[in-house]
Write a protein that holds these residues in place. Structure first.
Motif, PDB file in Angstrom:
ATOM      1  N   LEU A 117      12.576  -2.137 -24.967  1.00  0.00           N
ATOM      2  CA  LEU A 117      12.797  -1.213 -23.857  1.00  0.00           C
ATOM      3  C   LEU A 117      14.064  -1.598 -23.090  1.00  0.00           C
TER       4      LEU A 117
ATOM      5  N   SER B 190       6.130  -7.862 -12.814  1.00  0.00           N
ATOM      6  CA  SER B 190       6.568  -8.728 -13.900  1.00  0.00           C
ATOM      7  C   SER B 190       7.179  -7.895 -15.025  1.00  0.00           C
TER       8      SER B 190
ATOM      9  N   MET C 121       8.956  -5.298 -24.312  1.00  0.00           N
ATOM     10  CA  MET C 121       9.906  -5.179 -23.215  1.00  0.00           C
ATOM     11  C   MET C 121      11.338  -5.370 -23.690  1.00  0.00           C
TER      12      MET C 121
ATOM     13  N   ARG D  10      25.959   3.875 -21.937  1.00  0.00           N
ATOM     14  CA  ARG D  10      26.427   5.195 -22.301  1.00  0.00           C
ATOM     15  C   ARG D  10      26.725   6.020 -21.055  1.00  0.00           C
TER      16      ARG D  10
ATOM     17  N   GLY E 168      15.604   4.260  -9.651  1.00  0.00           N
ATOM     18  CA  GLY E 168      15.004   4.107 -10.973  1.00  0.00           C
ATOM     19  C   GLY E 168      13.840   3.134 -10.945  1.00  0.00           C
TER      20      GLY E 168
ATOM     21  N   ARG F 188      17.066  -0.632 -25.008  1.00  0.00           N
ATOM     22  CA  ARG F 188      17.295   0.797 -24.953  1.00  0.00           C
ATOM     23  C   ARG F 188      17.882   1.202 -23.592  1.00  0.00           C
TER      24      ARG F 188
ATOM     25  N   ARG G  75      21.403   2.914 -22.823  1.00  0.00           N
ATOM     26  CA  ARG G  75      21.469   4.171 -22.066  1.00  0.00           C
ATOM     27  C   ARG G  75      22.367   4.020 -20.847  1.00  0.00           C
ATOM     28  N   ASP G  76      22.199   2.902 -20.135  1.00  0.00           N
ATOM     29  CA  ASP G  76      23.024   2.681 -18.937  1.00  0.00           C
ATOM     30  C   ASP G  76      24.493   2.552 -19.315  1.00  0.00           C
TER      31      ASP G  76
ATOM     32  N   LEU H   6       5.513   5.012 -11.914  1.00  0.00           N
ATOM     33  CA  LEU H   6       4.963   5.385 -13.219  1.00  0.00           C
ATOM     34  C   LEU H   6       4.148   4.257 -13.845  1.00  0.00           C
ATOM     35  N   GLY H   7       3.924   3.193 -13.083  1.00  0.00           N
ATOM     36  CA  GLY H   7       2.989   2.183 -13.575  1.00  0.00           C
ATOM     37  C   GLY H   7       3.577   0.850 -13.974  1.00  0.00           C
ATOM     38  N   ALA H   8       4.888   0.618 -13.728  1.00  0.00           N
ATOM     39  CA  ALA H   8       5.462  -0.681 -14.088  1.00  0.00           C
ATOM     40  C   ALA H   8       5.043  -1.739 -13.079  1.00  0.00           C
ATOM     41  N   THR H   9       4.608  -2.905 -13.563  1.00  0.00           N
ATOM     42  CA  THR H   9       4.260  -3.991 -12.640  1.00  0.00           C
ATOM     43  C   THR H   9       5.523  -4.767 -12.296  1.00  0.00           C
TER      44      THR H   9
ATOM     45  N   MET I 216       9.930   3.814 -11.707  1.00  0.00           N
ATOM     46  CA  MET I 216       9.171   3.048 -12.696  1.00  0.00           C
ATOM     47  C   MET I 216       7.925   2.409 -12.089  1.00  0.00           C
ATOM     48  N   ARG I 217       8.073   1.924 -10.841  1.00  0.00           N
ATOM     49  CA  ARG I 217       6.903   1.377 -10.132  1.00  0.00           C
ATOM     50  C   ARG I 217       5.848   2.471 -10.019  1.00  0.00           C
TER      51      ARG I 217
ATOM     52  N   MET J 234       3.426  -4.810 -24.467  1.00  0.00           N
ATOM     53  CA  MET J 234       4.507  -3.852 -24.623  1.00  0.00           C
ATOM     54  C   MET J 234       5.787  -4.585 -25.052  1.00  0.00           C
TER      55      MET J 234
END
Lengths: 836, 237
Positions: free
Chosen positions: A6, A303, A3, A16, A291, A9, A13-14, A298-301, A295-296, A1
């Motif tokens: 991401l 690392s 990163m 903004r 947040g 982005r 976003r933060d 939703l599948g974020a590891t 994310m955890r 991915m």
């Protein structure tokens, strides 16, 4: 991915969404503070060096007793340096029946390359002060400019024609001051300035004449250094080159101290900024817990999250640091404009180094102080999405801040340019953090014991502190550190600076008398008495040349350092005394005792001088004097405080040792400029005595101190700004909790004023804690810095404590209430909705 | 559409296999003085496409069960198989990866990231898994939940119902096999809640997703194919 994409982005976003404003603000203030200070002190230091180069009339001075090779000047011009030549020699000058031995200086266009030549109107009877104006150019051919001593000595004035060798030349101006008047104790009074074009026609320069041929060079510092390296390799034995650093230990010492003061000021703003960044990070973490949990979920590891925030912060740090550098560039430009006028010197352009230092500072601060706690974010329990009460365990990990401190120490050591100073400041702050933490914990425990009853603001305020024990402690410590830096700076600025200034008293000796014969001592003292001048101390002096060190013949080739070469090459002034002078201090070995006679003559060396020549205790030196060879062993090394402008010697021996060698005497005394005419009487009474006027040098050093003081005051503003950023960040770090709390309290019917009072109490307590920490820390730090880094004795004073607490209480309360004002005015339902 | 078909086909082929299996699931918490049992010996088999309502009073262990089934928390003992995988034999990161692949979530407090727009919130799970079509897919799903005109709005600019619609889009955008919903109407008024439930069940049917729903709401639980009632940490029939 991808990163990085991401992260970028999320960063955008933060940004903004306004999530990063405080952190960025802290960072930008830090970087622009450091870089502005860097740019500015870079420019000021360069200016100070250049300013002091005015004492030479240029950046470098090449001198020879035979005409200089044209190749020297050509080389300098090829390096795009300015050059001009001078010829100096003593000669008789006459007007009517009067003759006067005068130091003549024939100058070429361009003189002086540094500093200004000032002219004055001839004196009238009634005015002591005469307007002084800057000279444009040099005397036109056929004319001369003379100083006051020639004027009184020959009884001439502007418009008269005087004889200089075979030429008759018109006096067209009176010289008030020359930039290169008194360097290296070589000047002779009185003085006359003429155009080089007339030199040949005077017929004064004949084979065997005592003439100094000089080349002045000025320009870009790197090119000057390049030229110096080039010429160092080519100098004939009768030629020498000097920059200001070679010329006067007083100036060197003043410059050293000036740069230390400035870097100290810069470092203070770094510390303050570090505290601000650490605090802003706390808020950032609090606001990103959810947040991260999502994310955890939703599948974020782990690392994934770690890389996400690493990239995120590297990008943020780089962007904020760049922004800070841009601001710094603008700020220093604006500042230099008005400050240059204020301090009356032209500031040279800054180098890029401060910008790099600024960038590095920004990254070190952000990565050092925010990344370690941030990386804990990845360990946020995913279950937090269902159970909001699950917190991150070690947000304030000591190890995390330890990393930041280590990074900061490295930066300090680099920026301070001194390992000692850097380590000391860091250890000071480290120790302060530990002590603040322990002491604060103790106080908060005490608050826990003392539970005031009822519903007064005090009980709510105390309850708040108790409830937010750890955040309160972190806030107080950070605020304390910020305040400590500010106070330390105030100390250095006022007490330490004053101390420095007072060490160069108004009445520092400004005239040196050299070549006093032994039989003139008594008459000279009578002269002083008659003119109501306090009898100065008088020192014997034997001129000698260093021949051997430990029975090895001294060779110039042994000393690659040009400064050392020059020291070896010139004649030493040896003196003797029983008692160590007040401004001297033994740092190695022992001063001789009058009743203990040693078999071998003893010698005491100035420590820096010894260092340059690689001399140590026990070395046996052999000198050649007019009366034959003479040997002595180094039995002590001493420091000399050159700032006092007292007569001082690099080498001193025990009385009696030099009895059989030809000695003269030297002394120094203070003579106000309005009484300068006494010198004429002195010359008449003692024609052989050489009067050396160091008033110019003293004035320069004094004006440098003044300039540095102003520069530090300016730098202080930045630290102050950083201080406010800390306060703001500290207040903001608990803002979210406060908003929530306010909504609940107000829903339950609390009036605005009740809440505001409770918070005021909380802020005041925090401020007082911070003030106590800061005052204690600053006193200790000020003492240590004074003692070890600046070699000044600083006595802590009680006011620091009171001022610290007052500033802490008032500052934190005011900023705190201002920062939370909006929170209080918001309708509670709106707030509660936002939180949900 | 082809994707929908294939999903439905796979659900059909797996129809006889339980997609969620829990055995002797127990969760105890150390209060410092005593061990508190929040959940005790829960056994559960859920077939693909089934919808299960977990009901019970406050503190009966509903959310704890949901957290354990979704691998957000670790049991004191017991095992959970999701799609045949023993999730507590995996480490935390492997479980996260599995969640990203198989599960969708909806929460009572929506749990949208405040700094991201509606569109970005929906894109997030796809971005985390490195999918290349995140923006397009998110757009499609926001349209599906009726928010095509609100894509650039931030959560705080959206009403509660709209926020929960974004959450639905975010839950389904990865085409999960299972959807875990924790009181999805708890923060909404009755009318809005009903709309959300309608939408959720509709999409769930379309996608053939297995649904585990924690709720107080009897109307809601009545729409599920099976109800599990918890009393003081135990399942009662």
């Amino acid at each position: 991915m991808n990163m990085i994409r991401l992260s970028a982005r999320m960063l955008l976003r933060d940004w903004r969404a306004g999530e990063l404003h405080i952190l960025t603000l802290a960072l930008v203030i830090a970087v622009s503070g450091v870089a502005t200070v860097g740019f500015f002190s870079d420019r000021v230091q360069k200016a100070l060096v250049r300013e002091s180069n005015q004492l030479l009339g240029g950046d470098l001075l090449v001198t020879s007793d035979s005409p200089l090779l044209p190749a020297y000047a050509e080389r300098a011009r090829k390096l795009e340096l300015e050059t001009t030549s001078l010829t100096r020699f003593p000669s008789m000058v006459s007007f009517e029946d009067n003759n006067l031995l005068t130091g003549i200086k024939a100058v070429a266009p361009g003189y002086p390359l540094r500093g200004v030549l000032k002219l004055a109107d001839p004196p009238t009877d009634d005015t002591a002060i005469r307007p002084v104006r800057m000279a444009h150019g040099i005397p036109r051919p056929g004319t001369v400019w003379i100083d006051e001593k020639v004027m009184t000595g020959l009884k001439v004035t502007v418009g008269d024609k005087i004889e200089v060798g075979a030429l008759e030349m018109m006096v067209t101006a009176l010289v008030a001051s020359e930039p290169d008047h008194s360097v290296g104790f070589v000047s002779m009074n009185p003085r006359l300035l003429m155009n080089e074009e007339d030199l040949a026609a005077t017929l004064l320069i004949q084979p065997g004449s005592r003439v100094s041929y000089q080349l002045l060079v000025a320009g870009d510092e790197h090119r000057v250094a390049k030229f110096r390296r080039w010429i160092d390799d080519r100098l004939a034995p009768n030629e020498r080159v000097e920059g200001i650093q070679d010329a006067r230990p007083e100036i060197r010492s003043a410059l050293d101290r000036a740069s230390k003061f400035l870097s100290l000021a810069a470092l203070a703003s770094v510390v303050v900024a570090a505290a601000a960044v650490a605090l802003a990070t706390r808020r950032f973490i609090q606001r990103h817990l959810d947040g991260c949990a999502v994310m955890r979920c939703l599948g974020a590891t782990e690392s994934d999250l770690m890389r996400l925030y690493l990239y995120y912060f590297v990008m943020l740090g780089t962007a904020a640091s760049l922004l800070g550098c841009v601001f710094a560039g603008l700020a220093q430009e604006v500042l230099s404009h008005w400050l240059a006028e204020l301090i009356g010197i032209q500031l040279p352009l800054p180098t890029a180094l401060p910008a790099m230092q600024g960038m590095l500072t920004g990254l070190v601060l952000l990565l050092g102080f925010s990344l370690p706690p941030l990386l804990n974010l990845r360990q946020v329990p995913a279950l937090r999405v269902i159970r909001r009460d699950l917190e991150l365990t070690n947000v304030h990990s000591l190890a995390g801040y330890g990393f930041g401190l280590a990074m900061l120490s490295t930066l300090f050591i680099w920026k301070a340019g001194s390992l000692m100073l850097g380590i000391m400041i860091m250890l000071g702050f480290l120790l302060a953090i530990v002590l603040f933490g322990l002491f604060g914990l103790l106080l908060i425990r005490l608050f826990l014991l003392a539970r005031p009853q009822g519903s007064s603001p005090w009980s709510y305020g105390l309850a708040n502190i108790r409830r937010r024990a750890i955040p309160s402690l972190v806030q107080a410590t950070a605020l304390g550190l910020g305040l400590m830096a500010l106070l330390t700076l105030t100390l250095t600025r006022n007490d330490l600076l004053q101390d420095w200034q007072s060490r160069l008293p108004e009445e520092a000796p400004n005239r040196f008398l050299v070549n006093i014969q032994p039989d003139q001592q008594a008459a000279l003292m009578t002269f002083f008495d008659e003119h109501a001048i306090v009898r100065p101390e008088i020192f014997p002096m034997v001129r000698a040349r260093l021949m051997k060190i430990n029975d090895q013949a001294v060779s110039l080739d042994d000393y690659p350092d040009p400064r050392a070469k020059q020291m070896v090459n010139r004649e030493f002034n040896l003196s003797w005394t029983d008692t160590l002078q007040q401004d001297n201090e033994i740092v190695a070995g022992h001063w001789w005792k009058a009743d203990v006679i040693s078999s071998e003559p003893e010698l005491s060396m100035e420590v820096e001088f010894a260092k340059t020549l690689g001399l140590k205790l026990g070395d046996r030196l052999t000198f050649y004097t007019g009366g034959g060879d003479f040997s002595a062993t180094i039995t002590s090394l001493r420091t000399v405080d050159w700032d006092t402008f007292h007569v001082n010697f690099f080498a001193v021996v025990r009385p009696g040792v030099l009895d059989n060698y030809p000695a003269s005497y030297v002394t120094s005394f203070y003579l106000p400029s309005e009484r300068a005419r006494i010198l004429q009487d002195l010359v008449r009474a003692f024609p052989n005595i050489l009067i050396i006027d160091v008033a110019t040098v003293i004035e320069r050093v004094q004006s440098m101190i003044e300039q540095v003081t102003r520069a530090i005051e300016f730098v202080f503003l930045f630290t102050l700004l950083a201080g406010f950023a800390v306060m703001y960040a500290a207040i903001a770090s608990t803002q979210d909790e406060r908003i929530y709390e306010a909504a609940i309290f107000r829903t339950l019917g609390a009036r605005k004023q009740q809440l505001a009072r409770a918070w005021a109490v909380e802020f005041a307590i925090l401020g007082a804690l911070a003030g106590i920490f800061a005052a204690a820390g600053a006193s200790v730090l000020g003492y240590l810095i004074g003692k070890y880094a600046l070699h000044i004795t600083y006595t802590p004073n009680i006011w620091i404590g009171l001022v610290g607490i007052l500033v802490g209480v008032v500052g934190v309360t005011v900023v705190g209430l201002l920062g939370t004002r909006a929170t209080l005015s918001e309708p509670p339902l709106l707030t509660l909705k936002k939180i949900a | 559409m082809a994707k929908h078909l294939s999903t439905e086909q796979s659900t059909l082929t797996n129809n006889s296999q339980p997609i969620i299996q829990a055995y002797d699931l127990t969760r105890e918490v150390d209060t410092g003085e005593t061990m508190l049992t929040i959940l005790q010996d829960i056994n559960l088999q859920v077939r693909a496409g089934e919808s299960i309502a977990v009901v019970g009073a406050s503190g009966s262990g509903k959310s704890t069960l949901l957290g354990l089934l979704a691998g957000l928390d670790v049991p004191t003992h017991g095992t959970v198989y999701l799609d045949g995988e023993d999730i507590f034999k995996l480490d935390e990161d492997e479980r996260a990866e599995l969640r990203g692949r198989l599960l969708g979530f909806m929460f009572q407090s929506f749990q949208l990231l405040p700094s991201l727009t509606a569109l970005e919130n929906v894109m997030l799970p796809l971005e985390l898994s490195g999918a290349s079509n995140a923006r397009e897919a998110a757009q499609v799903w926001l349209t599906r939940v009726g928010l095509e005109n609100r894509v650039k709005h931030y959560p705080k600019q959206l009403s509660g119902g709209e926020q929960q619609r974004v959450a639905i889009a975010r839950a389904f955008v990865t085409q999960p096999k299972m959807l875990f919903a924790d009181e999805p109407t708890g923060n909404l008024d009755a009318a809005t809640g009903a709309q959300i439930i309608e939408l959720m069940f509709e999409i769930n049917r379309e996608q053939g997703t297995t649904l585990i729903l924690v709720t107080h709401d009897e109307h809601l639980s009545a729409r599920c194919s099976r109800i599990i009632k918890l009393v003081a940490g135990r399942a009662v029939d």
